[in-house]
Design a protein around this motif. Sequence first.
Motif, PDB file in Angstrom:
ATOM      1  N   SER A  97       0.399   2.037  63.272  1.00 48.29           N
ATOM      2  CA  SER A  97      -0.635   1.529  62.376  1.00 48.29           C
ATOM      3  C   SER A  97      -1.964   1.496  63.098  1.00 48.29           C
ATOM      4  CB  SER A  97      -0.284   0.113  61.935  1.00 48.29           C
ATOM      5  OG  SER A  97      -0.317  -0.742  63.074  1.00 48.29           O
TER       6      SER A  97
ATOM      7  N   GLY B   2       2.703  -1.548  59.836  1.00 44.14           N
ATOM      8  CA  GLY B   2       3.003  -0.266  60.460  1.00 44.14           C
ATOM      9  C   GLY B   2       4.282   0.381  59.953  1.00 44.14           C
TER      10      GLY B   2
ATOM     11  N   CYS C 293       0.946   1.394  55.557  1.00 41.56           N
ATOM     12  CA  CYS C 293       1.838   1.995  56.560  1.00 41.56           C
ATOM     13  C   CYS C 293       3.245   1.411  56.435  1.00 41.56           C
ATOM     14  CB  CYS C 293       1.309   1.754  57.970  1.00 41.56           C
ATOM     15  SG  CYS C 293      -0.257   2.565  58.314  1.00 41.56           S
TER      16      CYS C 293
END
Lengths: 260, 434
Positions: A15, A61, A88
């Motif tokens: 991320s 992420g 993400c």
Amino acid sequence: MTARRPTLAVWKFASCDGCQLSLLDCEDELLPLAGTVEIAHFLEASSAVVNGPYDLSLVEGSITVPSDIERISQVRAASRRLVTIGACATAGGIQALRNFADAPEMAAVVYARPDYVRTLSTSTPISAHVPVDLELRGCPVDKGQLLEVISAFLAERRPDIPSYSVCVECKQRGNVCVMVRDGVPCLGPVTHAGCGALCPAYARGCYGCFGPMDSANMPSLLATFRACGVGDDGIERMLHTYNAWAEPFRSALDDEVDSR
Amino acid sequence: MTHRGDGSRVLRVEQLARVEGEGAMHVEMHDGSVTDVQLRIYEPPRFFEAFLRGRAHTEPPDITARVCGICPVAYQMSACNAIEAACGVVVDGGLRELRRLLYCGEWIESHTLHIYLLHAPDFLGFAGAVELAQAHRAVVERGLRLKKAGNAIVERIGGRAIHPVNVRVGGFYRVPARAELQSLADPLRRALDDALATVEWVGGFDFPDYDHDWELVALRHPTEYPLLDGRVVSSAGLDIAPEQFDEHVEEQQVPHSHALHARIRTRGNYLVGPLARYGLNADRLSPLAREAADSAGLDGVCRNPFRSIVVRAVEVVWALEEALGIIDAYEPPPAPAVEVVPRAGTGAGITEAPRGILYHRYTFDDAGTILDARIVPPTSQNQATIERDLWQLVERNRELDDEALSLRCEQAIRNYDPCISCATHFLRLRVHRH
């Protein structure tokens, strides 16, 4: 005797850091929040780490390296509730563009010695690996929605995260439709609300950073884009950004061909 | 955890906190001498330079912002500079000033985040800002107010603080009315008081006595403190245009890191960021920022990385004054953007991100499709220098016990405000002593 404060943990996978930074961007709420929850694991903010289990984990992420498959399982096992924050973690992020291409070839573009780089050929959302209690959209997340999720968790109620499209927020904000007025292609009709219709308020079309809403009508929007003069390449570029791997953005063009 | 036996010592600190991103450090000592230092950057590679190929010339400002949530404006500005250079367009006048104002907002926000939330706790013996606030709440509240003032600029012009939506190649989608910016002025004037108090506060910290002779590299503008444009200059006499960057700087891949190491071809490692900017441009500071620097004990060049926190605080004063000046003189430009017609060619752009110079280079075909992209972030430029710094630091402090030495190393890394997301994942510190 005081009641134990709930513990909050923040985790990062592949991320840009922007979604966890959103928490530090809550300048007015950060210290009151730290009085209400125990920030038990948030490496960007503190070197003090409290061992799990954690009452609430926020995960930023996507999963792109082999070791992170194991790490997310450990995070899940240590967390009572797990909420993904941002595109993400929820959809694979911009790095999921590798899923449409040849990842080793991509590594060779960036690195002279791609053999030094250990990476998976895909970038996948957290939900592809472990059960997730809630997915918060956005690239980045909206900090108001982030605080709502934490507040709802503390009050043990369902968070108020509307699932309608950006179009609804645009009307609420009183924007004039950029697609109707200016012929500017806009992903607002199929994009999940949450940003407050930011891009149309700045005279540009929505670029879909909150990802697809449920039951998005892609064929209808794609037909409108074509009427605005956008071809296949342009449509592909618009859909292939921060939520490219999320359906129906992922296969909207293929589905359109199939239905012809 | 420390293991001792047979004369060898192994020390591990599992995670380094208060940096943006995650990586690892590895130090080996034999007979009391350092034999190897590696700053290991594990941030999973995201391949931006690869998937930019085939995209349109209008797309890099939005896409490359996603390299870093802490300095997205820097990515947007370097991308615009490079693309506009390739297309033979100069964005000047009011649009340039508006870009500089947006960028000042990011400097204020990013520097204040580092000063108060990431760096100051090291000097005062706290684990983080929340812990610091338990002892000094008013100080942390001042930092959060200051940070908020920077974010307010980015939000007003860009739409949101992280990944602003209003930047485009050629300018903006919509330019603010004069009144929209005027309403920022009062909070920014109050923030200037907070910024001056910050310089005084950090100027009073205890700093270890370290000086390095690294080559300093920064932009240099004819009249301004460097931000959006200028030539690349160095303390060793480098003086080049952005398009000459590749001739002078090469990137090398090392097995232990996902970030490429940059070096000046003829000389080696160098330093970018606040110390370099200040060392090469102290004469370009505003009088008030200059005065603040003097009163905090900075002279023209500061070569102690631990004191970088003071330089950051001085740069926040400068950025606030600059922002107030731009707002005061602001008249909305006649159009929100100038037209940028694509053409075949290559363009380079360099701006001063909060952490140092950020280089973008794009090559386009005649339709404006990207054929090649290259991005060199500040942290990969500083990586070799950070390793050298750690090397010297460990040698000079080998009498410290493992815990103290590890902490000192972590602090030394944080001096550089490494943005490991522009380059990292988890930072794990390991010192092996044999």
